[in-house]
Design a protein around this motif. Structure first.
Motif, PDB file in Angstrom:
ATOM      1  N   LEU A 156       0.807  -1.219   0.000  1.00 12.80           N
ATOM      2  CA  LEU A 156       0.000   0.000   0.000  1.00 12.80           C
ATOM      3  C   LEU A 156       0.838   1.265   0.000  1.00 12.80           C
ATOM      4  O   LEU A 156       0.365   2.325  -0.413  1.00 12.80           O
ATOM      5  CB  LEU A 156      -0.931   0.011   1.228  1.00 12.80           C
ATOM      6  CG  LEU A 156      -1.906  -1.152   1.356  1.00 12.80           C
ATOM      7  CD1 LEU A 156      -2.851  -0.912   2.519  1.00 12.80           C
ATOM      8  CD2 LEU A 156      -2.684  -1.347   0.064  1.00 12.80           C
ATOM      9  N   PHE A 157       2.066   1.157   0.473  1.00 19.29           N
ATOM     10  CA  PHE A 157       2.959   2.317   0.473  1.00 19.29           C
ATOM     11  C   PHE A 157       3.871   2.333  -0.752  1.00 19.29           C
ATOM     12  O   PHE A 157       4.800   3.128  -0.819  1.00 19.29           O
ATOM     13  CB  PHE A 157       3.809   2.328   1.749  1.00 19.29           C
ATOM     14  CG  PHE A 157       3.018   2.486   3.014  1.00 19.29           C
ATOM     15  CD1 PHE A 157       1.871   3.248   3.059  1.00 19.29           C
ATOM     16  CD2 PHE A 157       3.434   1.852   4.184  1.00 19.29           C
ATOM     17  CE1 PHE A 157       1.138   3.405   4.235  1.00 19.29           C
ATOM     18  CE2 PHE A 157       2.719   1.996   5.368  1.00 19.29           C
ATOM     19  CZ  PHE A 157       1.566   2.775   5.393  1.00 19.29           C
ATOM     20  N   ASN A 158       3.585   1.468  -1.727  1.00 13.71           N
ATOM     21  CA  ASN A 158       4.399   1.376  -2.944  1.00 13.71           C
ATOM     22  C   ASN A 158       5.881   1.264  -2.620  1.00 13.71           C
ATOM     23  O   ASN A 158       6.719   2.000  -3.146  1.00 13.71           O
ATOM     24  CB  ASN A 158       4.115   2.542  -3.886  1.00 13.71           C
ATOM     25  CG  ASN A 158       2.782   2.406  -4.598  1.00 13.71           C
ATOM     26  OD1 ASN A 158       1.830   3.098  -4.267  1.00 13.71           O
ATOM     27  ND2 ASN A 158       2.687   1.493  -5.547  1.00 13.71           N
ATOM     28  N   SER A 159       6.196   0.352  -1.717  1.00 16.64           N
ATOM     29  CA  SER A 159       7.540   0.003  -1.241  1.00 16.64           C
ATOM     30  C   SER A 159       8.254   1.164  -0.548  1.00 16.64           C
ATOM     31  O   SER A 159       9.475   1.206  -0.491  1.00 16.64           O
ATOM     32  CB  SER A 159       8.423  -0.591  -2.351  1.00 16.64           C
ATOM     33  OG  SER A 159       8.958   0.388  -3.195  1.00 16.64           O
ATOM     34  N   GLY A 160       7.469   2.083   0.026  1.00 23.15           N
ATOM     35  CA  GLY A 160       8.053   3.119   0.872  1.00 23.15           C
ATOM     36  C   GLY A 160       7.642   4.529   0.527  1.00 23.15           C
ATOM     37  O   GLY A 160       7.652   5.423   1.375  1.00 23.15           O
ATOM     38  N   LEU A 161       7.270   4.772  -0.710  1.00 24.03           N
ATOM     39  CA  LEU A 161       6.991   6.127  -1.178  1.00 24.03           C
ATOM     40  C   LEU A 161       5.883   6.813  -0.376  1.00 24.03           C
ATOM     41  O   LEU A 161       5.956   8.021  -0.108  1.00 24.03           O
ATOM     42  CB  LEU A 161       6.613   6.087  -2.657  1.00 24.03           C
ATOM     43  CG  LEU A 161       6.371   7.436  -3.328  1.00 24.03           C
ATOM     44  CD1 LEU A 161       7.658   8.226  -3.429  1.00 24.03           C
ATOM     45  CD2 LEU A 161       5.772   7.238  -4.708  1.00 24.03           C
ATOM     46  N   LEU A 162       4.854   6.063   0.009  1.00 27.70           N
ATOM     47  CA  LEU A 162       3.709   6.656   0.702  1.00 27.70           C
ATOM     48  C   LEU A 162       3.758   6.438   2.208  1.00 27.70           C
ATOM     49  O   LEU A 162       2.783   6.682   2.899  1.00 27.70           O
ATOM     50  CB  LEU A 162       2.408   6.079   0.143  1.00 27.70           C
ATOM     51  CG  LEU A 162       2.199   6.171  -1.367  1.00 27.70           C
ATOM     52  CD1 LEU A 162       0.839   5.603  -1.755  1.00 27.70           C
ATOM     53  CD2 LEU A 162       2.329   7.607  -1.863  1.00 27.70           C
ATOM     54  N   ALA A 163       4.895   6.006   2.718  1.00 27.78           N
ATOM     55  CA  ALA A 163       4.974   5.605   4.127  1.00 27.78           C
ATOM     56  C   ALA A 163       5.169   6.766   5.084  1.00 27.78           C
ATOM     57  O   ALA A 163       4.987   6.615   6.293  1.00 27.78           O
ATOM     58  CB  ALA A 163       6.108   4.596   4.317  1.00 27.78           C
ATOM     59  N   MET A 164       5.544   7.940   4.563  1.00 27.09           N
ATOM     60  CA  MET A 164       5.806   9.093   5.433  1.00 27.09           C
ATOM     61  C   MET A 164       5.108  10.328   4.894  1.00 27.09           C
ATOM     62  O   MET A 164       5.008  10.503   3.670  1.00 27.09           O
ATOM     63  CB  MET A 164       7.315   9.353   5.542  1.00 27.09           C
ATOM     64  CG  MET A 164       8.103   8.240   6.212  1.00 27.09           C
ATOM     65  SD  MET A 164       9.876   8.602   6.256  1.00 27.09           S
ATOM     66  CE  MET A 164      10.289   8.325   4.523  1.00 27.09           C
ATOM     67  N   GLN A 165       4.658  11.183   5.801  1.00 28.04           N
ATOM     68  CA  GLN A 165       4.017  12.421   5.380  1.00 28.04           C
ATOM     69  C   GLN A 165       4.995  13.322   4.627  1.00 28.04           C
ATOM     70  O   GLN A 165       4.631  13.951   3.637  1.00 28.04           O
ATOM     71  CB  GLN A 165       3.444  13.155   6.606  1.00 28.04           C
ATOM     72  CG  GLN A 165       2.841  14.516   6.319  1.00 28.04           C
ATOM     73  CD  GLN A 165       1.632  14.465   5.403  1.00 28.04           C
ATOM     74  OE1 GLN A 165       1.041  13.418   5.192  1.00 28.04           O
ATOM     75  NE2 GLN A 165       1.260  15.614   4.841  1.00 28.04           N
ATOM     76  N   GLU A 166       6.220  13.383   5.088  1.00 26.17           N
ATOM     77  CA  GLU A 166       7.252  14.153   4.393  1.00 26.17           C
ATOM     78  C   GLU A 166       7.996  13.210   3.452  1.00 26.17           C
ATOM     79  O   GLU A 166       8.803  12.390   3.892  1.00 26.17           O
ATOM     80  CB  GLU A 166       8.222  14.783   5.401  1.00 26.17           C
ATOM     81  CG  GLU A 166       7.553  15.705   6.414  1.00 26.17           C
ATOM     82  CD  GLU A 166       6.972  16.952   5.765  1.00 26.17           C
ATOM     83  OE1 GLU A 166       7.530  17.411   4.735  1.00 26.17           O
ATOM     84  OE2 GLU A 166       5.962  17.471   6.285  1.00 26.17           O
ATOM     85  N   VAL A 167       7.723  13.313   2.180  1.00 25.41           N
ATOM     86  CA  VAL A 167       8.269  12.364   1.205  1.00 25.41           C
ATOM     87  C   VAL A 167       9.676  12.802   0.804  1.00 25.41           C
ATOM     88  O   VAL A 167       9.857  13.860   0.194  1.00 25.41           O
ATOM     89  CB  VAL A 167       7.379  12.288  -0.045  1.00 25.41           C
ATOM     90  CG1 VAL A 167       7.932  11.245  -1.027  1.00 25.41           C
ATOM     91  CG2 VAL A 167       5.941  11.951   0.341  1.00 25.41           C
ATOM     92  N   PRO A 168      10.695  12.006   1.132  1.00 21.79           N
ATOM     93  CA  PRO A 168      12.072  12.392   0.779  1.00 21.79           C
ATOM     94  C   PRO A 168      12.365  12.137  -0.695  1.00 21.79           C
ATOM     95  O   PRO A 168      11.733  11.293  -1.334  1.00 21.79           O
ATOM     96  CB  PRO A 168      12.919  11.484   1.674  1.00 21.79           C
ATOM     97  CG  PRO A 168      12.077  10.269   1.859  1.00 21.79           C
ATOM     98  CD  PRO A 168      10.654  10.742   1.886  1.00 21.79           C
ATOM     99  N   ALA A 169      13.337  12.853  -1.206  1.00 23.59           N
ATOM    100  CA  ALA A 169      13.740  12.650  -2.601  1.00 23.59           C
ATOM    101  C   ALA A 169      14.288  11.247  -2.828  1.00 23.59           C
ATOM    102  O   ALA A 169      14.259  10.728  -3.947  1.00 23.59           O
ATOM    103  CB  ALA A 169      14.785  13.692  -2.999  1.00 23.59           C
TER     104      ALA A 169
END
Length: 322
Positions: free
Chosen positions: A219-232
């Motif tokens: 559901l987080f697309n392997s990490g991309l959606l896992a944090m409110q502040e999306v790192p580069a």
């Protein structure tokens, strides 16, 4: 809260040391925290850490009442000793390469794999067995593995048959050609998420029509959606996310913030807008992560969020939302 959390399951690839080591104590704390917060669905596979995730999960569940949880594992990769293996597992798990994976969707391979999984788990049964990533093994999976699982289900060795993949097209073919009399559930990873919904047009309506349950994973697309502040440096599909994808995630996150919620919360809730989706798997590396995600899921996100995401064309008009 219990009724809500009952739809969440713990995926255990992080407990197999995916990308980085998780200690025995940390792994046990994750499973214990999942149980304490009401999670009763647990998914694993031989692939995860060359059996490490199965061993850790089994050790944590052995003392739990067996009829109170649902356990799934997977077949398709046999683990065989590799005395010549050097260094760490080349498939991304921080474990010694003392074994190697051998693709095997034969009937005998299915039985051997399940027997080995039960040995590692230290449990007398699993409830669901998924064919794991049969992308390049259609003929053997259909003509040998599925009939073997049907026989195991008929014997009462397992309760349900599933297929777990990172693509929707072959899942649709399995469901259409095998039918609901064979396939009870599918595990769809990464292809029906807040970020992308390619499974919406064909696969999910097919499952809804035939009564095949869909469990959403990744559901987080392997990490991309896992944090409110999306790192580069965020990961997407198990590699560094393209800049355009990072930008899209950040735009979604900004709208989430305006509605008093977060990107991970919206990502967890999103797939349940479709009636075919009956459950979702989330992974965790720490006790804090699993507790935070369960707490987030206990509170639905505002309906107005979905409307604004549609207005911004970050989800399409016809996409169902919770």
């Amino acid at each position: 809260m219990a009724d809500v959390v009952s739809r969440l399951g713990l995926g255990t690839s992080p407990l197999g040391n995916l990308y980085a080591e998780v200690t025995e104590r940390e792994a046990r704390a994750v499973v214990d925290a999942a149980w304490e917060t009401g999670v009763r669905i647990f998914d694993t596979a031989p692939h995860y850490g060359l059996g490490l995730a199965e061993r850790r999960l089994g050790a944590a569940l052995r003392e739990r009442p067996r009829d109170e949880f649902l356990l799934s594992t997977k077949v398709g990769r046999l683990l065989v000793p590799d005395p010549g293996g050097r260094g760490l597992d080349p498939e991304g798990f921080a474990v010694p390469a003392t074994q190697r994976r051998v693709w095997d969707f034969s009937a005998e391979g299915v039985r051997r794999s399940l027997e080995s999984s039960l040995d590692r788990l230290g449990l007398d049964r699993v409830d669901v067995v998924h064919l794991h990533d049969p992308d390049d093994h259609w003929d053997q999976a259909v003509h040998e593995a599925l009939p073997a699982l049907v026989e195991l289900r008929r014997q009462g060795v397992i309760s349900r048959i599933g297929i777990g993949m990172n693509q929707w097209q072959m899942l649709a073919r399995f469901v259409l050609e095998s039918g609901s009399d064979t396939v009870d559930t599918i595990l769809l990873a990464g292809r029906y998420t807040l970020l992308e919904q390619p499974a919406l047009a064909e696969l999910l309506p097919l499952c809804a029509r035939l009564g095949v349950e869909v469990v959403a994973a990744g559901l987080f697309n392997s990490g991309l959606l896992a944090m409110q502040e999306v790192p580069a440096s965020a990961t997407y599909d198990y590699r560094t996310a393209p800049a355009a994808v990072v930008d899209r995630a950040r735009r979604i996150a900004a709208i989430c913030a305006r509605h008093g919620t977060t990107l991970p919360a919206a990502a967890l809730w999103f797939p349940f807008g479709h009636p075919a989706v009956t459950g979702a798997l989330i992974g965790a590396r720490t006790e804090a992560e699993i507790r935070a995600n369960v707490a987030v899921f206990a509170t639905p996100v505002p309906a107005a969020l979905w409307a604004e995401l549609r207005d911004a064309r970050l989800i399409e008009v016809g996409v169902p939302t919770p």
